[in-house]
Design an enzyme around this catalytic site. Structure first.
Site, short mmCIF file in Angstrom:
data_model
loop_
_atom_site.label_atom_id
_atom_site.label_comp_id
_atom_site.label_asym_id
_atom_site.label_seq_id
_atom_site.Cartn_x
_atom_site.Cartn_y
_atom_site.Cartn_z
N CYS A 1 4.90 11.33 -0.02
CA CYS A 1 4.28 11.73 1.60
C CYS A 1 4.67 10.97 2.74
O CYS A 1 4.37 11.17 3.92
CB CYS A 1 2.78 11.04 1.40
SG CYS A 1 2.15 12.05 -0.09
N HIS B 1 -2.42 18.03 5.43
CA HIS B 1 -1.47 17.05 4.84
C HIS B 1 -0.28 17.55 4.06
O HIS B 1 -0.06 17.76 2.80
CB HIS B 1 -2.08 15.94 3.98
CG HIS B 1 -1.16 14.99 3.13
ND1 HIS B 1 0.06 14.68 3.69
CD2 HIS B 1 -1.21 14.29 2.18
CE1 HIS B 1 0.83 13.67 3.03
NE2 HIS B 1 -0.08 13.54 2.00
N CYS C 1 -0.27 6.52 2.32
CA CYS C 1 0.05 6.27 0.87
C CYS C 1 0.89 7.04 0.21
O CYS C 1 1.02 8.14 0.68
CB CYS C 1 -1.52 6.07 0.13
SG CYS C 1 -2.30 7.58 0.11
N GLY D 1 2.61 9.02 -3.52
CA GLY D 1 2.34 9.11 -4.91
C GLY D 1 3.36 8.35 -5.60
O GLY D 1 4.40 7.99 -5.32
#
Ligand SMILES: CC(C)(COP(=O)(O)OP(=O)(O)OC[C@H]1O[C@@H](n2cnc3c(N)ncnc32)[C@H](O)[C@@H]1OP(=O)(O)O)[C@@H](O)C(=O)NCCC(=O)NCCS
Length: 394
Positions: A91, A349, A379, A381
């Site tokens: 991300c 997102h 944040c 993954g």
């Protein structure tokens, strides 16, 4: 260290995967278009002088594979001499790409570089087409491969973020995004060509192109009360729903970065400096806590505190994790500085694009409000957080 300046930062709209405006538009086309659009904003720049195109992508396979960074640069019409690479930190990939290009400039290795991001979650689903976790390691460490929704449930449960708080936060995100759309505040968005297949009388389909100018996942009129009626999607007795999660989205974004020597040579007024970027690790099964650790690390290195930051883009992967981070960072008193045009719950997102997308949004808002320092964070993954600090140029 030299300074790295952003002179252009743009994005396509974010559109819902599988049912939104970009569902029939290839990621290569989205990316090539936004690379062109970013460079078009700098008419005095000779494309021969672009020394690299770094592109974030979280699932760089199939249509997004084969080094989409190089392919889209060529499709954008950049000359052979312009190289391209694909960068992956899930991300934060788009932000990582901007940081890598900024570092080249800061080190004196380049005078012009692009940092970008792309994700079509329609063409390449989250997790990839054929996930292949390590067979033995995954048995012992399933957390590393956990569903992102389950990590959001873990954060809500472990750190007491209630369903009501999540729904209120999500409704506010939608309301802010709807207001920003109405007032034309998404100035970083470039209307983007999209494809659609129109059925013909003879049973065939004709491919048509249209311009998509807005984020199509925004649901004006969303209230916490409406959201409270949605069922949890990841755990039967959980609190994370389709309404308080980020949307799965297609999109692309790009920034053009330059050295001081180059902006002076071209007589360009830069938008902002990339001051710092950092990433850090956390537990994989609660990956959403990442910004709570990445932001203090960033601010510590910069010698700043949260009070110095005029605007924040904290990615809303899920309301539970965004709320937890905001609370632990002592940011509740600054809610009017966070995601002022709404966040990923309303705007989507698009994984590898998000870092570059939020950068474009943050810079547009910093310019509009005359804010000196802005921070972007998300944040990631696998259990990580990333954060970047930008300073507005006067
Ligand atoms: C949660 C998730 C599975 C939901 O997917 P989805 O079913 O496609 O979600 P949708 O947005 O289509 O919403 C489904 C339904 O919920 C309801 N809903 C969602 N948002 C709503 C809102 N703001 N108001 C009212 N109803 C809403 C609607 O009934 C909607 O159906 P409709 O579009 O036909 O009206 C998906 O968004 C997801 O996986 N998000 C997280 C992505 C992620 O993990 N990213 C990485 C983070 S690190």
């Amino acid at each position: 260290m030299k300074e790295a300046y952003i002179v252009s930062a743009v994005r396509t709209p974010g559109c819902k995967n599988n049912k939104g405006a970009f569902k029939d538009t290839l990621p290569q086309d989205l990316l090539a278009f936004i690379l062109q659009a970013a460079v078009d904003k700098v008419p005095s720049l000779d494309r021969q002088d672009i020394e690299d195109v770094m592109v974030g992508c979280a699932f760089p396979e199939a249509e997004q594979g084969l080094n989409i960074g190089r392919i889209a640069a060529k499709m954008a019409g950049f000359p052979d001499v312009v190289p391209g690479a694909t960068v992956n930190r899930f991300c934060s990939s788009g932000l990582e790409a901007i940081a890598l290009s900024a570092l080249r400039i800061m080190a004196g290795w380049a005078d012009v570089a692009i940092g970008a991001g792309v994700e079509s979650m329609t063409y390449v689903p989250m997790g990839g087409n054929v996930p292949r976790p390590h067979p033995e390691y995954a048995k012992k460490h399933a957390d590393l491969y956990a569903s992102m929704g389950i990590t959001a449930e873990n954060v809500a449960r472990r750190y007491d973020v209630s369903r009501q708080q999540q729904d209120e936060f999500a409704a506010l995100s939608q309301q802010k995004a709807a207001a920003a759309q109405k007032e034309g505040r998404f100035t970083e968005v470039v209307p983007t060509p999209a494809a659609r297949f129109v059925p013909q009388a003879d049973g065939t389909y004709r491919r048509e192109t249209f311009l998509q100018a807005f984020d199509d996942g925004v649901r004006a009129g969303t209230t916490a009360e409406v959201l409270s009626g949605l069922r949890p999607v990841f755990a039967a007795a959980g609190s994370v729903t389709a309404g308080n999660s980020s949307q799965t989205t297609d999109g692309a974004a790009a920034t053009v970065l330059m050295s001081e020597a180059k902006i002076k040579a071209l007589g360009i007024q830069p938008i902002a400096k990339v001051k710092l970027y950092t990433a850090t690790g956390c537990k994989a099964d609660e990956m959403g806590v990442g910004p709570r650790y990445a932001i203090p690390k960033l601010l510590g290195k910069a010698g700043l505190t949260v009070d110095d930051i005029g605007l924040w883009e904290i990615n809303e992967a899920f309301a539970s994790q965004a709320l937890y981070c905001i609370r632990e960072l002592g940011l509740e008193k600054y809610m009017d500085r966070i995601n002022v045009n709404g966040g990923a719950i309303a705007l989507g997102h698009p994984l590898g694009c998000t870092g570059a997308k939020l950068c474009a949004t943050l810079l547009a808002n910093m310019q509009a409000k005359g804010v000196q320092y802005g921070v972007e964070s998300m944040c990631i993954g696998g259990g990580m957080g990333a954060a970047a600090l930008f300073e507005l140029c006067n």
